[in-house]
Design a protein around this motif. Structure first.
Motif, short mmCIF file in Angstrom:
data_model
loop_
_atom_site.label_atom_id
_atom_site.label_comp_id
_atom_site.label_asym_id
_atom_site.label_seq_id
_atom_site.Cartn_x
_atom_site.Cartn_y
_atom_site.Cartn_z
N ARG A 49 -11.13 -27.02 28.60
CA ARG A 49 -11.74 -27.74 27.47
C ARG A 49 -12.16 -29.16 27.84
NH1 ARG A 49 -7.63 -27.36 24.05
NH2 ARG A 49 -8.17 -25.21 23.54
N ARG A 50 -11.28 -29.89 28.48
CA ARG A 50 -11.58 -31.28 28.82
C ARG A 50 -12.69 -31.36 29.87
NH1 ARG A 50 -6.32 -34.43 29.69
NH2 ARG A 50 -6.32 -34.24 27.42
N ALA A 51 -12.63 -30.51 30.90
CA ALA A 51 -13.67 -30.50 31.92
C ALA A 51 -15.01 -30.08 31.32
CB ALA A 51 -13.28 -29.56 33.06
N ASP A 52 -14.97 -29.17 30.35
CA ASP A 52 -16.21 -28.76 29.68
C ASP A 52 -16.87 -29.95 28.99
OD1 ASP A 52 -15.79 -26.18 30.50
OD2 ASP A 52 -15.21 -25.40 28.54
N ARG A 53 -16.06 -30.79 28.34
CA ARG A 53 -16.62 -31.96 27.66
C ARG A 53 -17.29 -32.90 28.66
NH1 ARG A 53 -11.79 -31.82 24.37
NH2 ARG A 53 -10.88 -33.49 25.63
N TYR A 54 -16.64 -33.12 29.79
CA TYR A 54 -17.22 -33.96 30.84
C TYR A 54 -18.56 -33.39 31.30
CZ TYR A 54 -13.38 -37.22 31.84
OH TYR A 54 -12.45 -38.24 31.78
N LEU A 55 -18.60 -32.08 31.44
CA LEU A 55 -19.80 -31.41 31.93
C LEU A 55 -20.93 -31.50 30.90
CD1 LEU A 55 -21.11 -29.74 34.18
CD2 LEU A 55 -20.09 -27.69 33.16
N LEU A 56 -20.63 -31.13 29.68
CA LEU A 56 -21.66 -31.12 28.64
C LEU A 56 -22.12 -32.52 28.25
CD1 LEU A 56 -20.21 -28.25 26.41
CD2 LEU A 56 -22.22 -28.15 27.92
N ASP A 57 -21.24 -33.52 28.44
CA ASP A 57 -21.62 -34.91 28.16
C ASP A 57 -22.41 -35.54 29.29
OD1 ASP A 57 -20.32 -34.71 25.78
OD2 ASP A 57 -18.55 -35.87 26.38
N ALA A 62 -20.85 -30.59 37.83
CA ALA A 62 -20.24 -29.28 38.10
C ALA A 62 -18.74 -29.41 37.92
CB ALA A 62 -20.56 -28.81 39.52
N THR A 63 -18.10 -28.32 37.55
CA THR A 63 -16.65 -28.28 37.40
C THR A 63 -16.09 -27.09 38.17
OG1 THR A 63 -16.86 -27.02 35.35
CG2 THR A 63 -16.64 -29.42 35.16
N ILE A 64 -14.83 -27.18 38.55
CA ILE A 64 -14.19 -26.15 39.36
C ILE A 64 -12.97 -25.64 38.61
CG2 ILE A 64 -13.10 -25.66 41.58
CD1 ILE A 64 -14.68 -28.03 42.71
N ALA A 65 -12.77 -24.33 38.60
CA ALA A 65 -11.63 -23.74 37.90
C ALA A 65 -11.24 -22.42 38.54
CB ALA A 65 -11.97 -23.51 36.42
N CYS A 66 -9.98 -22.02 38.32
CA CYS A 66 -9.56 -20.66 38.67
C CYS A 66 -10.15 -19.71 37.63
CB CYS A 66 -8.05 -20.56 38.66
SG CYS A 66 -7.22 -21.54 39.91
N ALA A 67 -10.77 -18.65 38.07
CA ALA A 67 -11.41 -17.72 37.14
C ALA A 67 -10.43 -17.13 36.14
CB ALA A 67 -12.11 -16.60 37.92
N THR A 78 -20.67 -22.67 25.04
CA THR A 78 -22.09 -22.44 25.23
C THR A 78 -22.69 -23.56 26.06
OG1 THR A 78 -22.57 -23.57 23.15
CG2 THR A 78 -22.31 -21.17 23.07
N GLY A 79 -23.74 -23.23 26.81
CA GLY A 79 -24.39 -24.24 27.65
C GLY A 79 -23.78 -24.40 29.01
N ILE A 80 -22.80 -23.55 29.35
CA ILE A 80 -22.13 -23.62 30.65
C ILE A 80 -22.25 -22.26 31.33
CG2 ILE A 80 -19.92 -23.92 31.83
CD1 ILE A 80 -19.12 -25.87 29.66
N THR A 81 -22.54 -22.28 32.63
CA THR A 81 -22.69 -21.02 33.37
C THR A 81 -22.08 -21.15 34.76
OG1 THR A 81 -24.29 -19.32 33.99
CG2 THR A 81 -24.93 -21.60 34.40
N ILE A 195 -17.32 -22.31 40.29
CA ILE A 195 -17.92 -23.61 40.05
C ILE A 195 -18.97 -23.42 38.97
CG2 ILE A 195 -19.20 -25.55 41.04
CD1 ILE A 195 -17.24 -23.18 43.30
N GLU A 196 -18.85 -24.18 37.89
CA GLU A 196 -19.76 -24.04 36.76
C GLU A 196 -20.65 -25.27 36.62
OE1 GLU A 196 -17.70 -21.26 33.54
OE2 GLU A 196 -16.56 -23.11 33.84
N HIS A 197 -21.77 -25.10 35.95
CA HIS A 197 -22.70 -26.20 35.71
C HIS A 197 -23.36 -25.99 34.35
CE1 HIS A 197 -26.37 -23.76 36.41
NE2 HIS A 197 -25.63 -23.11 37.27
N ARG A 198 -24.11 -26.99 33.91
CA ARG A 198 -24.84 -26.85 32.65
C ARG A 198 -25.97 -25.83 32.81
NH1 ARG A 198 -23.89 -32.16 33.22
NH2 ARG A 198 -25.97 -32.52 34.13
N THR A 199 -26.14 -25.00 31.82
CA THR A 199 -27.16 -23.97 31.88
C THR A 199 -28.56 -24.56 32.02
OG1 THR A 199 -25.76 -22.61 30.46
CG2 THR A 199 -28.06 -21.94 30.67
N ASP A 200 -28.77 -25.75 31.46
CA ASP A 200 -30.10 -26.38 31.51
C ASP A 200 -30.25 -27.34 32.68
OD1 ASP A 200 -28.44 -28.42 30.73
OD2 ASP A 200 -29.54 -28.94 28.90
#
Length: 301
Positions: A49-57, A62-67, A78-81, A195-200
């Motif tokens: 959740r917190r990393a998502d906010r950093y990414l979308l803001d 890019a963010t890194i996570a265990c699947a 939404t907006g993350i891929t 590794i995820e990034h913003r869809t746009d």
């Protein structure tokens, strides 16, 4: 552990883009900070959740996570891929005992032994396979839990953790027993770093794509599709594990929904073309739903 994963990704990215400047930002997840049940902080997304906010803001690209820590696809922000997937590591779980304790198996532990785990999947497996043991919910990152186990302050006598995580921390000497994945079923996404990034953001997508390990991406897409069909995620008592036969282009998905109370699980095995992993995974999940998996998914331990 998160920094080890980040370091591996950074090395892989620099090999393909040697002139790229990387600025690594450390983000501590709510799931790692919280010591109580994840339900107290909303459960789903506690580790992202917190990393998502950093990414979308736009504070990171890019963010890194265990699947295995990602929310189910239907609950993903939404907006993350997913832009890149590192090669799959070991999917197995291991039993760890306090420092100085003689090696033992789960079967050999005395009745009433408290076994710490934060995963509903592991708790359900303990109840089904080893009813003489007592699952105990715990929170905190792996090294913190191990230190508490050794100090006798964890509230448990043993702990079950991921082998891949211990390897990242250089702590494989702590393994008392590696659990057979054919019996002790692995988590969906086990051993996979994404590794995820913003869809746009096509620029970042272009940088990340060459890093992806294609066979692992096939496995991930199949396992996540099965979770989506089940509307499950990291807090679901379920196992989805895909295997790939690269010689024949065949993909097999083993999906299991566990009974949180320790009863009989529901299982499906689905095989199909690796060229369409999402479709194969989806069929695996739907087959479980057709067999009545919704009843078990609605149960709370």
């Amino acid at each position: 552990m998160a920094m080890e994963q980040t370091g591996r990704f950074a090395r892989a990215l620099r090999l393909r883009h040697p002139d790229l400047e990387l600025d690594i930002v450390e983000i501590t997840s709510e799931g790692d900070q919280h010591r109580g049940p994840l339900a107290e902080i909303g459960g789903k997304g506690a580790f992202t959740r917190r990393a998502d906010r950093y990414l979308l803001d736009g504070r990171v690209d890019a963010t890194i996570a265990c699947a295995k820590d990602l929310p189910g696809p239907h609950d993903r922000a939404t907006g993350i891929t997913v832009g890149a997937v590192l090669p799959r590591e070991d999917v197995r779980d291991v039993l760890v005992l306090p420092a100085g304790h003689a090696p033992a198996t789960l079967e050999q532990l005395p009745p009433g032994t408290r076994v710490a785990t934060s995963a509903p999947r592991r708790a359900a497996l303990l109840k089904a396979l080893h009813p003489h043991l007592v699952p105990v919910p715990v929170r905190g990152n792996a090294d913190t839990r191990l230190n508490a186990l050794d100090a006798g302050t964890l509230g448990a006598d043993a702990i079950i953790v991921a082998l891949a995580g211990l390897r990242r921390l250089g702590l494989t000497d702590r393994v008392s027993r590696i659990l057979d994945p054919a019996v002790w079923l692995p988590a969906a996404g086990a051993g996979i770093v994404v590794i995820e990034h913003r869809t746009d953001d096509p620029a970042t997508a272009g940088l990340l794509a060459p890093v992806t390990h294609t066979p692992t991406r096939v496995l991930l897409d199949a396992e996540r599709a099965a979770l989506a069909a089940l509307r499950g995620g990291c807090l679901t008592a379920a196992s989805v594990h895909a295997t790939l036969d690269e010689a024949t282009g065949s993909l097999t998905v083993h999906a299991v929904v566990l009974d949180p109370a320790g009863g009989a699980p529901l299982r499906s095995v689905t095989t199909g073309p690796a060229a369409d992993p999402a479709a194969v995974g989806h069929r695996a999940g739907v087959r479980l739903l057709d067999e009545g998996a919704a009843r078990l998914l609605a149960v709370r331990p």
